[in-house]
Design an enzyme around this catalytic site. Sequence first.
Site, PDB file in Angstrom:
ATOM      1  N   LYS A  13     -86.689 -33.669  18.099  1.00  0.00           N
ATOM      2  CA  LYS A  13     -88.227 -33.955  17.605  1.00  0.00           C
ATOM      3  C   LYS A  13     -88.375 -33.648  16.238  1.00  0.00           C
ATOM      4  O   LYS A  13     -89.032 -34.505  15.693  1.00  0.00           O
ATOM      5  CB  LYS A  13     -88.986 -33.276  18.414  1.00  0.00           C
ATOM      6  CG  LYS A  13     -89.017 -33.507  19.907  1.00  0.00           C
ATOM      7  CD  LYS A  13     -90.165 -32.974  20.848  1.00  0.00           C
ATOM      8  CE  LYS A  13     -90.267 -31.463  20.848  1.00  0.00           C
ATOM      9  NZ  LYS A  13     -88.791 -31.024  21.316  1.00  0.00           N
ATOM     10  N   ARG A  88     -97.507 -30.120  25.586  1.00  0.00           N
ATOM     11  CA  ARG A  88     -96.570 -29.676  26.398  1.00  0.00           C
ATOM     12  C   ARG A  88     -96.807 -29.386  27.796  1.00  0.00           C
ATOM     13  O   ARG A  88     -96.219 -29.099  28.482  1.00  0.00           O
ATOM     14  CB  ARG A  88     -96.036 -28.304  25.791  1.00  0.00           C
ATOM     15  CG  ARG A  88     -94.703 -28.019  25.107  1.00  0.00           C
ATOM     16  CD  ARG A  88     -94.459 -26.751  24.711  1.00  0.00           C
ATOM     17  NE  ARG A  88     -93.122 -26.463  24.073  1.00  0.00           N
ATOM     18  CZ  ARG A  88     -92.643 -26.854  23.117  1.00  0.00           C
ATOM     19  NH1 ARG A  88     -93.380 -27.280  21.992  1.00  0.00           N
ATOM     20  NH2 ARG A  88     -91.258 -26.620  22.635  1.00  0.00           N
ATOM     21  N   ARG A 122     -78.150 -24.495  16.398  1.00  0.00           N
ATOM     22  CA  ARG A 122     -79.040 -24.703  15.334  1.00  0.00           C
ATOM     23  C   ARG A 122     -79.376 -23.553  14.666  1.00  0.00           C
ATOM     24  O   ARG A 122     -79.338 -22.329  14.879  1.00  0.00           O
ATOM     25  CB  ARG A 122     -80.304 -25.043  16.256  1.00  0.00           C
ATOM     26  CG  ARG A 122     -81.587 -25.211  15.407  1.00  0.00           C
ATOM     27  CD  ARG A 122     -82.586 -25.869  15.978  1.00  0.00           C
ATOM     28  NE  ARG A 122     -83.501 -25.165  16.843  1.00  0.00           N
ATOM     29  CZ  ARG A 122     -84.355 -25.573  17.613  1.00  0.00           C
ATOM     30  NH1 ARG A 122     -84.724 -26.857  17.444  1.00  0.00           N
ATOM     31  NH2 ARG A 122     -85.280 -24.783  18.345  1.00  0.00           N
ATOM     32  N   ARG A 155     -83.049 -18.953  15.265  1.00  0.00           N
ATOM     33  CA  ARG A 155     -84.148 -18.586  15.831  1.00  0.00           C
ATOM     34  C   ARG A 155     -84.056 -17.513  16.738  1.00  0.00           C
ATOM     35  O   ARG A 155     -83.328 -17.770  17.473  1.00  0.00           O
ATOM     36  CB  ARG A 155     -85.098 -19.930  16.198  1.00  0.00           C
ATOM     37  CG  ARG A 155     -85.971 -20.497  15.052  1.00  0.00           C
ATOM     38  CD  ARG A 155     -86.448 -21.632  15.526  1.00  0.00           C
ATOM     39  NE  ARG A 155     -87.004 -21.785  16.761  1.00  0.00           N
ATOM     40  CZ  ARG A 155     -87.505 -22.913  17.452  1.00  0.00           C
ATOM     41  NH1 ARG A 155     -87.470 -24.094  16.568  1.00  0.00           N
ATOM     42  NH2 ARG A 155     -88.004 -22.873  18.581  1.00  0.00           N
ATOM     43  N   ARG A 166     -86.614 -21.958  28.230  1.00  0.00           N
ATOM     44  CA  ARG A 166     -87.552 -23.077  27.696  1.00  0.00           C
ATOM     45  C   ARG A 166     -87.068 -24.485  28.326  1.00  0.00           C
ATOM     46  O   ARG A 166     -87.974 -25.223  28.381  1.00  0.00           O
ATOM     47  CB  ARG A 166     -86.919 -23.126  25.779  1.00  0.00           C
ATOM     48  CG  ARG A 166     -87.676 -22.290  25.437  1.00  0.00           C
ATOM     49  CD  ARG A 166     -86.883 -21.874  23.975  1.00  0.00           C
ATOM     50  NE  ARG A 166     -86.895 -22.809  23.174  1.00  0.00           N
ATOM     51  CZ  ARG A 166     -85.987 -23.006  22.222  1.00  0.00           C
ATOM     52  NH1 ARG A 166     -85.043 -22.261  21.868  1.00  0.00           N
ATOM     53  NH2 ARG A 166     -85.918 -24.224  21.442  1.00  0.00           N
TER      54      ARG A 166
HETATM   55  P1  ADP Z   1     -88.745 -26.167  20.636  1.00  0.00           P
HETATM   56  O1  ADP Z   1     -88.913 -27.651  20.856  1.00  0.00           O
HETATM   57  O2  ADP Z   1     -87.275 -26.217  20.133  1.00  0.00           O
HETATM   58  O3  ADP Z   1     -88.693 -25.603  22.077  1.00  0.00           O
HETATM   59  P2  ADP Z   1     -90.721 -25.315  19.038  1.00  0.00           P
HETATM   60  O4  ADP Z   1     -90.576 -24.862  17.862  1.00  0.00           O
HETATM   61  O5  ADP Z   1     -91.488 -26.820  19.491  1.00  0.00           O
HETATM   62  O6  ADP Z   1     -89.359 -25.276  19.949  1.00  0.00           O
HETATM   63  O7  ADP Z   1     -91.728 -24.331  20.010  1.00  0.00           O
HETATM   64  C1  ADP Z   1     -91.217 -22.787  19.803  1.00  0.00           C
HETATM   65  C2  ADP Z   1     -92.211 -22.149  20.917  1.00  0.00           C
HETATM   66  O8  ADP Z   1     -93.488 -22.235  20.284  1.00  0.00           O
HETATM   67  C3  ADP Z   1     -92.227 -22.483  22.305  1.00  0.00           C
HETATM   68  O9  ADP Z   1     -91.129 -22.159  23.029  1.00  0.00           O
HETATM   69  C4  ADP Z   1     -93.460 -21.962  22.858  1.00  0.00           C
HETATM   70  O10 ADP Z   1     -93.423 -20.434  22.729  1.00  0.00           O
HETATM   71  C5  ADP Z   1     -94.319 -22.206  21.468  1.00  0.00           C
HETATM   72  N1  ADP Z   1     -95.137 -23.367  21.565  1.00  0.00           N
HETATM   73  C6  ADP Z   1     -94.770 -24.619  20.928  1.00  0.00           C
HETATM   74  N2  ADP Z   1     -95.608 -25.597  20.983  1.00  0.00           N
HETATM   75  C7  ADP Z   1     -96.326 -25.380  22.207  1.00  0.00           C
HETATM   76  C8  ADP Z   1     -97.333 -25.752  22.876  1.00  0.00           C
HETATM   77  N3  ADP Z   1     -97.962 -27.110  22.653  1.00  0.00           N
HETATM   78  N4  ADP Z   1     -97.896 -25.168  24.120  1.00  0.00           N
HETATM   79  C9  ADP Z   1     -97.417 -23.765  24.311  1.00  0.00           C
HETATM   80  N5  ADP Z   1     -96.662 -23.042  23.568  1.00  0.00           N
HETATM   81  C10 ADP Z   1     -95.983 -23.765  22.554  1.00  0.00           C
END
Ligand code: ADP
Length: 215
Positions: A13, A88, A122, A155, A166
């Site tokens: 994404k 999410r 990554r 990360r 996740r």
């Molecule tokens: P990825 O899509 O690779 O898991 P992101 O950078 O989108 O990583 O998100 C990293 C972390 O940030 C998530 O694992 C969560 O802890 C938090 N996070 C991001 N977006 C949300 C969301 N919409 N609701 C709750 N937690 C979120």
Amino acid sequence: MNLIFLGAPGAGKGTMADMAVQKLGIPHISTGDLFREAIKNETVLGKKVKDILASGALVPDDVTVAMVEERLAKPDAAKGWILDGFPRTTPQAEALSRIAKVDLVVEFGVRDEVVVGRLSTRRVCKACGKIYNVKTLPPKVEGVCDACGGEVYTRPDDREEAIRTRLSTYHAQTAPLIAWYGGKGLLASLEGEGDPKDVFARFEALLAARDAKAR
Ligand code: ADP
Ligand code: ZN
């Protein structure tokens, strides 16, 4: 145009959104990047969410929705946006529908085993968030961001234990949004596996087909 990019962690994404920004001229809003920025700046929000992010769990809906609402109110978001990593959960999607109109939800489909492979290779720029991959998309100089010279690192949540958390959270809490948006006629699903350039070409073809239909 208000776009949502949906898909498992590591579905691409963020990479696709970075590419789409150039084409569409609208901002890429990543909730993960916003949280990481807050952690880096040691803000109140950052302190609250630091351990949650490292574990791979989700930040509570109320905290996340408040942050997104504030971001979408900024002037650059008036002409449209690409939301990456939000919504999410179903409550987040319901909250978003009260804040803004969504035009299109693009789902990037990638199998779990591919996701695990991608995330463990990554790397991300600590300073600007640009995404790399040691196998498929390495920076020109190892450990140094091409775009800003910042440190390219792994990360904390791209470690095996957090990756598994996740993925299972994705299937339990986020994947139901595919049907949720499908029911509203807003969903387009794309094959997310393969070379990033090819995935982006699929995305461009999808937009072109929509444009042709609208005309
Ligand atoms: P990825 O899509 O690779 O898991 P992101 O950078 O989108 O990583 O998100 C990293 C972390 O940030 C998530 O694992 C969560 O802890 C938090 N996070 C991001 N977006 C949300 C969301 N919409 N609701 C709750 N937690 C979120
Ligand atoms: Zn950088």
